[in-house]
Motif scaffolding. Sequence first.
Motif, PDB file in Angstrom:
ATOM      1  N   LYS A   1      25.822 -40.975 -33.595  1.00 12.88           N
ATOM      2  CA  LYS A   1      26.316 -41.832 -32.499  1.00 12.88           C
ATOM      3  C   LYS A   1      25.135 -41.851 -31.513  1.00 12.88           C
ATOM      4  O   LYS A   1      24.113 -41.624 -31.611  1.00 12.88           O
ATOM      5  CB  LYS A   1      27.493 -41.081 -31.892  1.00 12.88           C
TER       6      LYS A   1
ATOM      7  N   THR B   1      36.335 -57.576 -27.255  1.00 14.05           N
ATOM      8  CA  THR B   1      35.543 -56.186 -26.933  1.00 14.05           C
ATOM      9  C   THR B   1      35.324 -56.268 -25.366  1.00 14.05           C
ATOM     10  O   THR B   1      34.516 -55.343 -25.120  1.00 14.05           O
ATOM     11  CB  THR B   1      34.324 -56.332 -27.604  1.00 14.05           C
TER      12      THR B   1
ATOM     13  N   ASN C   1      31.305 -55.950 -24.064  1.00 13.56           N
ATOM     14  CA  ASN C   1      31.098 -55.180 -25.258  1.00 13.56           C
ATOM     15  C   ASN C   1      31.344 -53.838 -25.146  1.00 13.56           C
ATOM     16  O   ASN C   1      30.690 -52.896 -25.705  1.00 13.56           O
ATOM     17  CB  ASN C   1      29.755 -55.075 -25.966  1.00 13.56           C
TER      18      ASN C   1
ATOM     19  N   TYR D   1      35.058 -52.365 -25.251  1.00 19.85           N
ATOM     20  CA  TYR D   1      36.398 -52.007 -25.360  1.00 19.85           C
ATOM     21  C   TYR D   1      36.241 -51.993 -27.025  1.00 19.85           C
ATOM     22  O   TYR D   1      36.050 -52.691 -27.867  1.00 19.85           O
ATOM     23  CB  TYR D   1      37.295 -53.288 -25.195  1.00 19.85           C
ATOM     24  N   HIS D   2      36.937 -50.526 -27.177  1.00 21.15           N
ATOM     25  CA  HIS D   2      36.656 -50.146 -28.612  1.00 21.15           C
ATOM     26  C   HIS D   2      38.217 -49.270 -28.892  1.00 21.15           C
ATOM     27  O   HIS D   2      38.029 -48.538 -29.808  1.00 21.15           O
ATOM     28  CB  HIS D   2      35.502 -49.314 -28.916  1.00 21.15           C
TER      29      HIS D   2
END
Length: 592
Positions: free
Chosen positions: A5, A531, A552, A554-555
């Motif tokens: 990650k 996103t 970018n 929002y997941h």
Amino acid sequence: MSDAKAAHLELRRRATQGEPVGWGVGVHPVLQRVYAARGVLGPAQVEHRLKRLLSPHELGGMAAAVGLLAEAIRDDWSILIAGDYDCDGATGVAVAVRGLRMLGARKVDYVVPNRFIHGYGLTPALVASLQPTPQLLVTVDNGVASVAGVAAASERGIRVIVTDHHLPGEQLPACDAIVNPNLVGDPFPSKMLAGVGVMFYLLLGLRAKLREQGAFVQGEPDLSALLDLVALGTVADLVPLDFNNRVLVEAGLQRIRQGRACAGIHALIEVGKRSRATLCSSDLGFSVGPRLNAAGRLEDMRLGVECLLADDPAQARRHAERLDAINRERRELQASMVAEAELMVAAVAHVDAVGVALYEPSWHAGVVGLVASKLKERLHRPVIAFASVSVEECGDGSPLLDLRAQDAHTSLRGSGRSIPGFHLRDALAMIDARHPGLIERFGGHAMAAGLSMKAADYPRFAAAFDEVAREMIEPERLQAVLHTDGELPSGGFTLELARQLRDAGPWGQAFPEPLFDNVFECASWKVMGETHLRLQLRDPRDGALQEAVMFNAYHGQPPPQRMRAVYELGINDWQGRESARLLLRHMEPVAD
């Protein structure tokens, strides 16, 4: 990697480097604090006036270079500008062609290598392709490592002036003159000039020489007309914005805002949907520059140069629209390659590499540098990404036939990006010294470098790169750090301050745009597109609501109810009405 990650982010606040002094009452105390954290303590250090530029006569090699150029103009020689296929190179070519014509040269043309045919810089393959043979060749943003290419040009009777800003190797090319502030012992006080900046300085020196010779009977040409191009190349090449570079960039931005940019830059601003009147350095770096770079990455940078040389607005617009289309293709290709690279990293999560090397035969050689950049940001480790190229392409200049070839006739071309404290070019030099013949060719800077090698040697290189990285990087430097300028005070989220911060730059490399961090409560949020987030954040100190966006981000999970957010205090221009808005760069939950 031990963690597939993104690296954990540590927030640190910048310390001021002294006490602000001498500012007028109109300069916001927050801006004074921001300046002080960058070593700027008084107004004299941000007086970005052209008369404060360093003198061109302080650059080594200037006398020999301008003497030869003056002779070439006087005797009507054919002059060929040999550029590079990135934004710095393209703007440098445009500055050279436009500037030499302004100074009286009548036979000026240019050539830009195609990365898929000629390789980087002034290679023998590029020299062999020159028809007709020029009398004088001037490199821009390359050449200090082109020992073989300069020799090939000399064999054809071509005089050569090298202008470059890259770090030199052990051997310099045997040319007529070299102008490069980074040569060992060069007296120029600023080592941060981009390639386009070096070329602009050469033109300043040439104008002074021609002035001495009485060449300007009809009046002296105004070279400041080229500063829009200088600003674009300087910002796009990510060279540190020291005082001298800030003077160049600010002057170029002022020309653009006043509507005096060349037709090509104006068209690129339009297709990028940026405001010319309020254009800032980040617009050059994130909108205009990438559209130029895309041509060199996927096709031929001649398209970019022709856009910058166009004087007809309609023609410039056609070029800009084509560049915009290529850039959209580049973004799609980059997204696909980055996704593949992240899967590769996740698949070897048990491998604790410090220096990360990645190779996928299907990757596009023009985009691997962007892959390395994205993975470097994600992992906070130096990354080099490789793509396959055929031996024929690397050697005799014939076109690439099969990017997927993996046999003995395959070579690799890599592009790397580094983290602070790890000098990438020096690391490659160390590997080259320890493993002679492993790297065929390399060059670059502290933070970015390129190289080529045989495909069969990739595993050995990957191990050597990791070994050197482990030796040179202290463990604490592997911690990703985001520096901020501290909290904004209660009631400090004003449009007036946002405007002062916007206009106080130019911000950029080594002179970073102000970032602040505060604790907020999330009053409301919604998803924009798929996103992006639009939020209303409540300041718990006074209950005031602040509009905010984060791209970018929002997941599938909502933002924290209570968070520490790192943000720019920006300006939202909606239907001609301006308001302060927070542009979030990072958010993390905090306890009540």
